[in-house]
Design a protein around this motif. Structure first.
Motif, PDB file in Angstrom:
ATOM      1  N   SER A   1     -31.156 -17.294  -0.191  1.00  0.00           N
ATOM      2  CA  SER A   1     -30.805 -18.669   0.153  1.00  0.00           C
ATOM      3  C   SER A   1     -29.484 -18.749   0.904  1.00  0.00           C
ATOM      4  O   SER A   1     -28.608 -17.909   0.754  1.00  0.00           O
ATOM      5  CB  SER A   1     -30.743 -19.540  -1.113  1.00  0.00           C
TER       6      SER A   1
ATOM      7  N   LYS B   1     -42.267 -17.179  -2.863  1.00  0.00           N
ATOM      8  CA  LYS B   1     -41.048 -17.702  -3.486  1.00  0.00           C
ATOM      9  C   LYS B   1     -40.815 -17.009  -4.821  1.00  0.00           C
ATOM     10  O   LYS B   1     -39.701 -16.700  -5.198  1.00  0.00           O
ATOM     11  CB  LYS B   1     -41.165 -19.211  -3.709  1.00  0.00           C
TER      12      LYS B   1
ATOM     13  N   ARG C   1     -26.275 -26.217  -1.328  1.00  0.00           N
ATOM     14  CA  ARG C   1     -27.161 -25.051  -1.358  1.00  0.00           C
ATOM     15  C   ARG C   1     -28.560 -25.472  -0.946  1.00  0.00           C
ATOM     16  O   ARG C   1     -29.065 -26.492  -1.377  1.00  0.00           O
ATOM     17  CB  ARG C   1     -27.178 -24.449  -2.757  1.00  0.00           C
ATOM     18  N   GLU C   2     -29.156 -24.655  -0.107  1.00  0.00           N
ATOM     19  CA  GLU C   2     -30.517 -24.966   0.338  1.00  0.00           C
ATOM     20  C   GLU C   2     -31.309 -23.678   0.446  1.00  0.00           C
ATOM     21  O   GLU C   2     -30.898 -22.749   1.136  1.00  0.00           O
ATOM     22  CB  GLU C   2     -30.475 -25.662   1.700  1.00  0.00           C
ATOM     23  N   GLY C   3     -32.403 -23.606  -0.264  1.00  0.00           N
ATOM     24  CA  GLY C   3     -33.221 -22.398  -0.223  1.00  0.00           C
ATOM     25  C   GLY C   3     -33.930 -22.284   1.109  1.00  0.00           C
ATOM     26  O   GLY C   3     -34.766 -23.104   1.439  1.00  0.00           O
TER      27      GLY C   3
ATOM     28  N   GLU D   1     -37.698 -22.332   1.322  1.00  0.00           N
ATOM     29  CA  GLU D   1     -38.487 -23.558   1.208  1.00  0.00           C
ATOM     30  C   GLU D   1     -39.060 -23.980   2.547  1.00  0.00           C
ATOM     31  O   GLU D   1     -39.664 -25.035   2.667  1.00  0.00           O
ATOM     32  CB  GLU D   1     -37.608 -24.678   0.628  1.00  0.00           C
TER      33      GLU D   1
END
Length: 230
Positions: free
Chosen positions: A79, A70, A57-59, A62
């Motif tokens: 995300s 955010k 998982r990677e937002g 960001e």
């Protein structure tokens, strides 16, 4: 054999390989990904898989956005996750209809909640909608997808594409707006009388105005992204 027998159900619903490539519509609401490498997918969209696939998982929020945004933007739509490996992956999102688009050095904006999957050859950039003050809720951002490759977007029920032509702007409800062509820059406008007329409570009706030459995709359903300003 009874048309309601278990065997009949299995034959009607069993997965079949259509040989269409990386993305296949297994059903109108279920995307099959024949993975040999890496793709991006909406976080939380995995239904099932087989093979050796790792998820990370990677937002996407960001990517250089301020902490204020955010904080303001939340929910699963905020995300993506990477799916990496070899195997078959099944993706879905609340039973929404899935549309596969094959971009050929083209660009499209997709509502952040309606992007289901994309190839890594597609560049994706977060874009925050203007005039967000007083309207902060879960879906104020969109994602600009550009390049060559496959993307999968989702719509509640059957989508409708409206042509935007010079001198003929299209006005949409943001909560029903799924995607639009990459050359269009929508503006927000408010209509107090319209909001009062349809009896949705006090405050302004937020609308998106598209003008120029392109298209906008809408769905016959309003997802709640915007909270009313008071």
């Amino acid at each position: 054999m009874s048309k309601y027998s278990l065997d009949e159900f299995l034959s009607q619903t069993e997965q079949e390989d259509k040989g269409e490539g990386l993305f296949e519509l297994e059903t109108p609401h279920l995307l099959e990904v024949n993975l040999n490498g890496q793709i991006w997918a909406k976080a939380g969209s995995m239904v099932a898989y087989h093979g050796k696939i790792k998820f990370e998982r990677e937002g996407i929020l960001e990517q250089g956005l301020g902490s204020m945004f955010k904080k303001a933007i939340s929910g699963e739509g905020a995300s993506l996750m990477k799916a990496n490996g070899q195997g078959t992956l099944y993706l879905a999102d609340d039973g929404k209809k899935i549309i596969i688009l094959d971009l050929q050095n083209e660009s499209i904006y997709v509502n952040g909640n309606d992007l289901l999957a994309l190839e890594t050859t597609i560049k994706h950039d977060i874009k925050l909608m203007k005039r967000v003050s007083g309207m902060l809720a879960g879906g104020l951002f969109n994602i600009r997808c550009s390049g060559t490759g496959l993307i999968a977007i989702t719509s509640h029920y059957e989508p409708l594409t409206l042509r935007v032509t010079p001198g003929k702007p299209i006005i949409t409800d943001p909560n029903a707006t799924v995607a639009w062509s990459g050359n269009l820059q929508p503006e927000f406008q408010t209509d107090v009388s319209f909001k009062t007329f349809i009896g949705r409570g006090s405050g302004e009706s937020i609308q998106m105005r598209f003008q120029g030459d392109g298209f906008v995709i809408v769905q016959p359903y309003e997802e709640v992204y915007f909270q009313e300003s008071h």
